[in-house]
Design an enzyme around this catalytic site. Structure first.
Site, PDB file in Angstrom:
ATOM      1  N   SER A  71     -22.259  11.527  26.670  1.00 54.87           N
ATOM      2  CA  SER A  71     -22.557  11.014  25.338  1.00 54.87           C
ATOM      3  C   SER A  71     -22.458   9.487  25.308  1.00 54.87           C
ATOM      4  O   SER A  71     -23.154   8.813  26.067  1.00 54.87           O
ATOM      5  CB  SER A  71     -21.620  11.667  24.323  1.00 54.87           C
ATOM      6  N   ASP A 214     -25.870  17.109  23.333  1.00 52.11           N
ATOM      7  CA  ASP A 214     -24.753  16.344  23.874  1.00 52.11           C
ATOM      8  C   ASP A 214     -23.978  17.104  24.957  1.00 52.11           C
ATOM      9  O   ASP A 214     -23.600  18.258  24.771  1.00 52.11           O
ATOM     10  CB  ASP A 214     -23.815  16.013  22.714  1.00 52.11           C
TER      11      ASP A 214
END
Length: 339
Positions: A71, A214
């Protein structure tokens, strides 16, 4: 230099069957990994730590072989691998953070608040990532005879298309990497900014990107993924675990606890799911890597966040900078001095 048949046979006996062309480097050649957690704007914490380490030992990052991230840590890893400094990346967070996490009135109305769509539109985030990373492909990061500039970025594949039979399709973890392989494929032709978009497409915050979300849904701390990728027997150059050193940087953790049994349903649990997915797996990866590498070759730095700092709150940027400045970095300095 090509190795002889006897040397190949010896390597097979030591490490199991290797693909043709795979070469094990001498154990005295260290393989150094920097791993950075996910956490939105909390990525400022590891960036401040890195800036402080640059002051303590200038040039230490030149020796890093692999930059790993999830991320926001993926953006940091890709930026550093490109050659950006921690301070340059800090400027992006400070000056562009509010742009990434910006909500228009139209977006809120169209999504009925947050009920039927993600909290934020991804347009600004993509524009910032393209500005920061440019049109570089992952292969463009490789340097020094392909021994450095390696990246390892986590994401989660929702589609599982490719050549997979429809009967066995299933969503799955995905590790994007550019490390040369002896057999099989890597992701060297992927564009860095698109990989950054995939790894940071946090559910409920942003929509999926290219069918990916993610990497924090399974590895908000990517340290174990990085170690496993470095030890992949399909690589062109096989790493021995004895040669690996790692610095793992967290983005802080929420000090959450419940004194009584949580006799909850979906409505009560939903407000805690993001913290469960992100904070819940951090210590697992830390334990696994620490057990495998030992404290002499592995250091992890992170910081408690008290009751919590949201990953999307630009008003907390000043606080995040201060928290990064207060982390004790002595163990990390000792590690990089013996890099």
């Amino acid at each position: 230099m090509p190795i002889s048949s006897d040397e190949k046979r010896s390597l097979r006996e030591q490490k199991g069957v290797l693909f043709e062309g795979a070469v094990a480097p001498p154990p005295e050649q260290p393989y150094r990994i920097l791993s950075v957690d996910g956490g939105g704007l909390r990525g400022l914490i590891p960036l401040v730590i890195l800036d402080r380490l640059d002051e303590a030992k200038p040039g230490w990052r030149d020796d890093i072989n692999m930059f790993a991230g999830t991320s926001t840590g993926g953006l940091v890893a890709l930026g550093l691998a490109k050659g950006m400094s921690p301070r340059q990346l800090m400027d992006v967070y400070v000056n562009k953070g509010k742009t990434i996490f910006e909500r228009s009135l139209w977006h809120e109305v169209a999504n009925l608040g947050d009920l039927v769509g993600p909290k934020y539109d991804s347009t600004n985030r993509e524009a910032v990532f393209l500005e920061v990373l440019g049109n570089n492909q992952l292969k463009d990061y490789l340097r020094e005879n392909n021994t450095k500039g390696h990246v390892c970025i986590t994401s989660f594949d929702l589609k599982d298309q490719g050549d997979v039979s429809p009967e066995i399709r299933n969503w799955k973890a995905k590790i994007f990497h550019n490390i040369p392989v002896a057999m099989g494929e890597n992701d060297a032709s992927e564009y860095a900014h698109r990989v950054a978009m995939r790894t940071s497409a946090a559910p409920t915050y942003f929509c999926s990107y290219d069918g990916f979300v993610d990497g924090g849904v399974f590895a908000n701390n990517p340290a174990m993924c990085a170690l496993a990728q470095a030890l992949d027997y399909r690589l062109a150059n096989i790493n021995d675990i004895a040669s690996i050193k790692m610095l793992s940087l967290g983005t802080g953790y929420t000090q959450t606890h419940f004194d009584d049994d949580a006799n909850w349903g979906l409505a009560e649990w939903s407000v805690h799911l993001v913290d469960l997915l992100t904070d819940g797996v951090l210590e697992v990866a830390d334990f696994q890597v620490r057990q495998l590498l030992g404290s002499q070759k592995y250091v992890r730095l992170t910081v408690p966040l008290g009751k919590g700092i949201s990953l999307d709150d630009p008003s907390m940027i000043g606080t995040l900078l201060k928290k990064g400045g207060r982390v004790n970095i002595d163990n990390a300095i000792e590690l990089i001095r013996n890099w």
